[in-house]
Design a protein around this motif. Structure first.
Motif, short mmCIF file in Angstrom:
data_model
loop_
_atom_site.label_atom_id
_atom_site.label_comp_id
_atom_site.label_asym_id
_atom_site.label_seq_id
_atom_site.Cartn_x
_atom_site.Cartn_y
_atom_site.Cartn_z
N UNK A 286 0.80 -1.21 0.00
CA UNK A 286 0.00 0.00 0.00
C UNK A 286 0.84 1.27 0.00
N UNK A 287 2.03 1.18 -0.57
CA UNK A 287 2.89 2.35 -0.63
C UNK A 287 3.16 2.73 -2.09
N UNK A 288 3.54 3.96 -2.27
CA UNK A 288 3.85 4.41 -3.63
C UNK A 288 5.12 3.73 -4.15
N UNK A 289 6.05 3.42 -3.25
CA UNK A 289 7.28 2.74 -3.67
C UNK A 289 6.96 1.38 -4.28
N UNK A 290 6.09 0.63 -3.61
CA UNK A 290 5.69 -0.68 -4.13
C UNK A 290 5.11 -0.55 -5.53
N UNK A 291 4.19 0.37 -5.72
CA UNK A 291 3.51 0.49 -7.02
C UNK A 291 4.44 1.02 -8.10
N UNK B 287 3.46 -9.44 -8.87
CA UNK B 287 3.99 -8.51 -7.87
C UNK B 287 3.05 -8.39 -6.68
N UNK B 288 1.77 -8.29 -6.94
CA UNK B 288 0.79 -8.20 -5.85
C UNK B 288 0.75 -9.50 -5.05
N UNK B 289 0.77 -10.63 -5.74
CA UNK B 289 0.70 -11.92 -5.07
C UNK B 289 1.92 -12.19 -4.20
N UNK B 290 3.06 -11.68 -4.57
CA UNK B 290 4.29 -11.93 -3.80
C UNK B 290 4.64 -10.78 -2.86
N UNK C 79 7.16 -3.58 1.34
CA UNK C 79 7.00 -2.51 0.35
C UNK C 79 7.76 -2.77 -0.94
N UNK C 80 7.97 -4.04 -1.28
CA UNK C 80 8.67 -4.40 -2.50
C UNK C 80 7.88 -5.48 -3.23
N UNK C 81 7.79 -5.40 -4.56
CA UNK C 81 7.09 -6.43 -5.33
C UNK C 81 7.93 -7.69 -5.52
#
Length: 81
Positions: A2-7, A56-59, A66-68
């Motif tokens: 749920x962070x901008x870094x992740x996305x 990326x979402x699943x993992x 905060x990392x895919x």
């Protein structure tokens, strides 16, 4: 997740996957290995990018927070000076 870094990282991976898939199909077409048109190339590359994003979402809960990535980054031990 749920962070901008992740996305930002997840979208970067998806864009790279889109480009790699598109280049692979167009190269295969140019070499005569497959016969694809631009629509098919965009469709397959788009699907590959979607799968990358879903992966990326699943993992997201497996590796670093905060990392895919599913790979945890090892930190170097700190030695006293």
């Amino acid at each position: 997740m749920f962070t901008s870094t992740f996305w930002k990282q997840a979208v970067e991976r998806a864009v790279k996957t889109f480009a790699q898939s598109g280049v692979a199909l167009l190269t295969g077409d140019g070499l005569g290995l497959v016969n694809v048109d631009w629509g098919t190339t965009a469709s397959v590359a788009g699907l590959a990018a979607l799968v990358s994003l879903l992966t990326s979402v699943a993992t997201s809960s497996i590796g670093e927070p905060n990392s895919p990535s599913a790979v945890a980054v090892e930190t170097e031990p700190s030695y006293p000076r």
